[in-house]
Design a protein around this motif. Sequence first.
Motif, short mmCIF file in Angstrom:
data_model
loop_
_atom_site.label_atom_id
_atom_site.label_comp_id
_atom_site.label_asym_id
_atom_site.label_seq_id
_atom_site.Cartn_x
_atom_site.Cartn_y
_atom_site.Cartn_z
N ARG A 118 0.84 -1.19 0.00
CA ARG A 118 0.00 0.00 0.00
C ARG A 118 0.88 1.23 0.00
O ARG A 118 1.99 1.21 0.50
CB ARG A 118 -0.91 0.03 1.24
N SER A 119 0.33 2.33 -0.52
CA SER A 119 1.09 3.58 -0.54
C SER A 119 0.18 4.74 -0.21
O SER A 119 -1.03 4.68 -0.40
CB SER A 119 1.74 3.81 -1.91
N GLY A 120 0.78 5.80 0.32
CA GLY A 120 0.07 7.05 0.57
C GLY A 120 -1.21 6.88 1.36
O GLY A 120 -1.26 6.20 2.37
N LEU A 121 -2.29 7.51 0.88
CA LEU A 121 -3.56 7.49 1.59
C LEU A 121 -4.12 6.09 1.73
O LEU A 121 -4.82 5.79 2.69
CB LEU A 121 -4.58 8.36 0.83
N GLU A 122 -3.83 5.23 0.77
CA GLU A 122 -4.35 3.87 0.82
C GLU A 122 -3.92 3.19 2.12
O GLU A 122 -4.69 2.44 2.73
CB GLU A 122 -3.84 3.09 -0.39
N PHE A 123 -2.66 3.41 2.54
CA PHE A 123 -2.20 2.78 3.77
C PHE A 123 -2.81 3.45 5.00
O PHE A 123 -3.22 2.79 5.95
CB PHE A 123 -0.68 2.84 3.87
N TRP A 124 -2.90 4.77 4.99
CA TRP A 124 -3.46 5.47 6.15
C TRP A 124 -4.88 5.01 6.43
O TRP A 124 -5.29 4.93 7.59
CB TRP A 124 -3.47 6.97 5.91
N PHE A 125 -5.66 4.74 5.39
CA PHE A 125 -7.08 4.43 5.56
C PHE A 125 -7.38 2.94 5.45
O PHE A 125 -8.52 2.57 5.18
CB PHE A 125 -7.92 5.22 4.56
N HIS A 126 -6.40 2.11 5.66
CA HIS A 126 -6.68 0.67 5.63
C HIS A 126 -7.34 0.29 6.95
O HIS A 126 -6.81 0.55 8.02
CB HIS A 126 -5.39 -0.13 5.45
N PRO A 127 -8.52 -0.35 6.92
CA PRO A 127 -9.25 -0.61 8.16
C PRO A 127 -8.64 -1.74 8.98
O PRO A 127 -7.96 -2.61 8.44
CB PRO A 127 -10.64 -1.03 7.64
N PRO A 128 -8.86 -1.72 10.29
CA PRO A 128 -8.46 -2.85 11.12
C PRO A 128 -9.20 -4.12 10.68
O PRO A 128 -10.22 -4.04 10.00
CB PRO A 128 -8.88 -2.42 12.53
N ALA A 129 -8.68 -5.26 11.11
CA ALA A 129 -9.29 -6.54 10.74
C ALA A 129 -10.76 -6.55 11.17
O ALA A 129 -11.11 -6.19 12.29
CB ALA A 129 -8.54 -7.68 11.41
N GLY A 130 -11.62 -6.99 10.24
CA GLY A 130 -13.04 -7.10 10.53
C GLY A 130 -13.84 -5.83 10.36
O GLY A 130 -15.06 -5.86 10.49
N GLN A 131 -13.16 -4.72 10.04
CA GLN A 131 -13.86 -3.45 9.85
C GLN A 131 -14.09 -3.19 8.37
O GLN A 131 -13.27 -3.55 7.54
CB GLN A 131 -13.03 -2.29 10.42
N PRO A 133 -14.23 -0.89 4.92
CA PRO A 133 -13.37 0.22 4.48
C PRO A 133 -13.99 1.57 4.83
O PRO A 133 -15.21 1.71 4.91
CB PRO A 133 -13.30 0.02 2.96
N ALA A 134 -13.14 2.56 5.05
CA ALA A 134 -13.63 3.91 5.34
C ALA A 134 -14.33 4.49 4.12
O ALA A 134 -13.86 4.32 2.99
CB ALA A 134 -12.46 4.81 5.75
N LYS A 135 -15.43 5.16 4.34
CA LYS A 135 -16.15 5.80 3.23
C LYS A 135 -15.29 6.91 2.63
O LYS A 135 -14.53 7.57 3.33
CB LYS A 135 -17.48 6.36 3.72
N ARG A 136 -15.44 7.10 1.32
CA ARG A 136 -14.60 8.07 0.62
C ARG A 136 -14.76 9.48 1.19
O ARG A 136 -13.78 10.22 1.33
CB ARG A 136 -14.94 8.08 -0.88
N TYR A 137 -15.99 9.86 1.51
CA TYR A 137 -16.18 11.23 2.00
C TYR A 137 -15.50 11.42 3.35
O TYR A 137 -15.02 12.52 3.67
CB TYR A 137 -17.67 11.58 2.06
N LYS A 138 -15.40 10.36 4.15
CA LYS A 138 -14.71 10.46 5.43
C LYS A 138 -13.20 10.57 5.22
O LYS A 138 -12.52 11.32 5.93
CB LYS A 138 -15.05 9.26 6.32
N GLN A 139 -12.67 9.83 4.24
CA GLN A 139 -11.26 9.97 3.90
C GLN A 139 -10.97 11.41 3.45
O GLN A 139 -9.96 12.00 3.86
CB GLN A 139 -10.89 8.99 2.78
#
Length: 204
Positions: A118-131, A133-139
């Motif tokens: 993963r790189s950049g924002l993709e890594f920052w917004f990777h969800p914990p196990a079982g969660q 993905p973060a919604k785009r507007y929240k990112q």
Amino acid sequence: MTTDDRQPALRTATLDEIAGRATPGAETVTAVIQQTVRRERVADYERWLKKVVPIASRFPGHRGVNVIHPAAGSLQYTITIRFDSLAHAQDWFDSDARRQLIEEAQPLLEAQEKVETRSGLEFWFHPPAGQPPAKRYKQFLLTLSVIYPLTMLVPAVLHWLLAPVPVLSLYGVEHLLASAAVVGLMVYLIMPRYTRLMARWLYK
């Protein structure tokens, strides 16, 4: 091991030429490796980890390794290894050294390892196990809430600090330094902590 990242032409480049270049190292690449260890081989695996980390650190572009030990009742280890570019990350993953290390580790593991890059924002917004993905507007909102104050404050502070030095206060140079400062603060200091702090809202 040496790298070919040095560029002698930069020694004679003009300020405008340097200011027009992309900021180096802005797009850090993080590989996330998950390995589930056999219960009776945990001690052997821990010894293997101590061997892996210093070897990985000798590869060009290496920016650090973090080992997340299993939660209570689990045997899954998570290893994050960071490089300054995808090419340097690929050099490590395709290396004979890493293949040999994985062969050594295979008898210690319950199953094949899982690897994600993963790189950049993709890594920052990777969800914990079982969660989910973060919604785009929240990112978007979370990133904006960091970018907005940084782009207001950092250039103003740098302008004040660099004003006594005419060369550094040139528009192109000052803009480059401000951009590098904002990216550095985002990547290395603020976003990794901020996304953890806001995780309950981010992944809700």
